[in-house]
Scaffold this motif. Sequence first.
Motif, PDB file in Angstrom:
ATOM      1  N   LYS A 177     -31.374  23.874   2.375  1.00  0.00           N
ATOM      2  CA  LYS A 177     -30.455  23.025   2.998  1.00  0.00           C
ATOM      3  C   LYS A 177     -29.532  23.114   3.505  1.00  0.00           C
ATOM      4  CE  LYS A 177     -27.890  19.956  -0.723  1.00  0.00           C
ATOM      5  NZ  LYS A 177     -27.749  20.198  -1.913  1.00  0.00           N
ATOM      6  N   TYR A 178     -28.947  24.808   3.450  1.00  0.00           N
ATOM      7  CA  TYR A 178     -27.973  24.506   3.805  1.00  0.00           C
ATOM      8  C   TYR A 178     -27.529  25.563   5.104  1.00  0.00           C
ATOM      9  CZ  TYR A 178     -25.213  23.533  -0.565  1.00  0.00           C
ATOM     10  OH  TYR A 178     -24.336  22.299  -1.196  1.00  0.00           O
TER      11      TYR A 178
ATOM     12  N   PHE B 266     -27.875  24.592   7.953  1.00  0.00           N
ATOM     13  CA  PHE B 266     -26.833  23.749   9.161  1.00  0.00           C
ATOM     14  C   PHE B 266     -25.845  24.453   8.639  1.00  0.00           C
ATOM     15  CE2 PHE B 266     -24.301  19.584  10.266  1.00  0.00           C
ATOM     16  CZ  PHE B 266     -23.840  20.568  11.274  1.00  0.00           C
ATOM     17  N   LEU B 267     -25.349  24.276   7.532  1.00  0.00           N
ATOM     18  CA  LEU B 267     -24.050  24.616   7.616  1.00  0.00           C
ATOM     19  C   LEU B 267     -23.259  25.673   7.902  1.00  0.00           C
ATOM     20  CD1 LEU B 267     -21.554  24.419   5.934  1.00  0.00           C
ATOM     21  CD2 LEU B 267     -22.349  25.137   4.211  1.00  0.00           C
TER      22      LEU B 267
ATOM     23  N   GLN C 188     -22.630  26.230  11.427  1.00  0.00           N
ATOM     24  CA  GLN C 188     -21.580  26.273  11.690  1.00  0.00           C
ATOM     25  C   GLN C 188     -20.557  26.584  11.475  1.00  0.00           C
ATOM     26  OE1 GLN C 188     -20.544  22.401  13.063  1.00  0.00           O
ATOM     27  NE2 GLN C 188     -22.179  22.681  13.201  1.00  0.00           N
TER      28      GLN C 188
ATOM     29  N   LEU D  80     -20.718  24.451  -3.640  1.00  0.00           N
ATOM     30  CA  LEU D  80     -20.770  25.175  -2.143  1.00  0.00           C
ATOM     31  C   LEU D  80     -21.180  26.564  -2.830  1.00  0.00           C
ATOM     32  CD1 LEU D  80     -19.084  25.225   0.983  1.00  0.00           C
ATOM     33  CD2 LEU D  80     -21.043  23.947   0.481  1.00  0.00           C
TER      34      LEU D  80
END
Lengths: 422, 255
Positions: B7-8, B10-11, B14, B97
């Motif tokens: 899920k994270y 992409f985070l 980044q 988070l």
Amino acid sequence: MVKAENVSIRYLAGDFSDVGLKEWVIQKIKKERKVEPVWAVQDVNFTLESGDFLGIIGTNGAGKSTLLKSVTGILEPRKGKITTDGNVIALLELGTGFDGDLNLRENILMRGALLGFSKEFIEEKTDEILEFAELTDFQWYKYKQLSSGMRSRLAFSICCMVNPDVLILDEVLSVGDGSFRQKSSEKMLNIIKGGAITLFVGHSTVTMRQLATKILWLDRGKQIAFADNRGDAVELLALYEIFLKIRSKNPKAVPDIDDLRKRYRESKIKAAAIEKSKSSLNDLKLTKEEQQLFDELTADLKNKLQIKTVTLSKIVKFERHLLFNPELITKAEEKIKEITDKPIVLCGNFSICYTLKKLFMDRGIAVAFSGEATDKALEDIKNMTDVDLILTTNEKTAEDIRKLTNARVISTDELFCFKITG
Amino acid sequence: MIATLKKYKFLLSQLVKRDFIQKYKKTALGIVWSVLSPLCEFLILYFIFSYMFGRNTPHYTTYLMTGILVNSFYTSATTSGLQSVLNNAGIINKIKLPIWLFPLSKNLSATITFLINCVVLVIFLFIDNISFSWVYISLLYPVILLFFFNYGVSLILGTCYVFFKDTSYLFNIFNRLLYFCCAIFWNVTSLPEILQKIIIFNPVYDFILYFRTVLIDNQLPSAFVHLYLFGFTLVVMLLGCLIYSKNKNKYIFYL
């Protein structure tokens, strides 16, 4: 859906966060480690369905922010549980997650990533976000180069464009200036009315009165009341306002719903008595004593009115802009014409009196005097013979004028400033 | 955990990107620094110690460079991992988070830097007349283990750092000590027998040893080193996860 069941949140308080290793060891040995658990929220229950707007009220330190933190999932409740569906977005975190050295596009990606969205989704929305924020021309600027207004516009646009299912608002519904404020508040209302669940925290009850479908009242962590329909919500807000007034005199006051409700009913009865109309009391189902109170008041008022002093303190203090609302001025005009057809006196804050004078003169009410309550002015007012209504803009002036005249005066609370309370 | 990671994903990418941008902002050379700083360290140490230790150590340039690179991978990953939770307090306080993402992103950036540096190492091997052999593929083993080892240490220390700000200073001193115990620029053979047997229990030294055995001697290290590194990494990682999950709900009060 957002559901809170018996939620209790414990906070650690005391001198712990800046304790170094040495102090920690010493405190452990001496057994005087001063970390005290504080129950910030205790046994709170509510259920919100899609489309609900929950206003959370309570004085400072009531646990409102703590509760919201656990709705967003940052703080886990110690007891009970909170369940939420869909993506929760909080506008109170407006500035977080932005990096000064990245340009706007990169920042949107970063911020979107923090909110848990996929790359494709954010990339697809980026142009829309920039356009809504009116920052398309600035997209290659670094975030730190933006003005603070631009920053909040960007943050706001990101929050709106991703269509949150649960929206958490802290006092603000809109950002920016002039046209953008209008646009952003429209967008926000669209989201709120478009089926999102909104949790709104604030001290001002104006927005809540307009939008709230449910109200939760917290005081020192405890749930005082929860209104789960529109009618109860509005009543609860009124009770809260009465409580705030009590609390401003006695900071230690604890809300007592039954007592507040009694006061609320009495004030409604007084207002109705002054209007000489019982129609507004139909929903209230008066008790015998209350019925008697109403009759007494109506009878009493008939004998009283010689000089009537009405203060506009409420308007001045809280909602000065209401002066510029023609509808309310019309109400005031009707009320004045009902009381008297002689010239009136306006006394107190100069600029407000000046504005009011112009407004009233336009509507055919003669104004004998308008201005500040200087000694000379008070002397003049004392000598006026053909006046029986004086409007003051604050309680102090009202008090001064009361001293001058021997006439019986109706107190401001009773007259409700023509009920100009928005 | 795998699902959360997905899920994270992409985070995480980044955050890693942001790490690099923040690290090299306002520098003229930018990312070149990530190669240049170990290179400078190498030149200094080589200049000072090559006469003292270089004579009885074969392929001293490669010997020195592997030591520096592996040690700086360990140091930078753990130091930045340690600070990552506190440095992102603003975000952690406001947005829900998984907190372990932050040390993870720092560890990933450190790994990327290390891999870039490995390119430089290849050039060194070339200059040092060491030719490529299939044994080199086994180096994936220590790199992967070292990544998890670093991550475990970051989780343990990151947690301690949130509660005790002294951790950062203590850890700096510890790393200084460790630096000299890793035989980066000196040779273990100059030690008495008994100390040679003790130093093998230093995991960071073992990672360096692994690299040297493969690159210089062109063979696999002993089974003991394999097992010891695996066991140590597992213990550190488990301890890290345990400490993290026991305290994750308390972080918020201290940030």
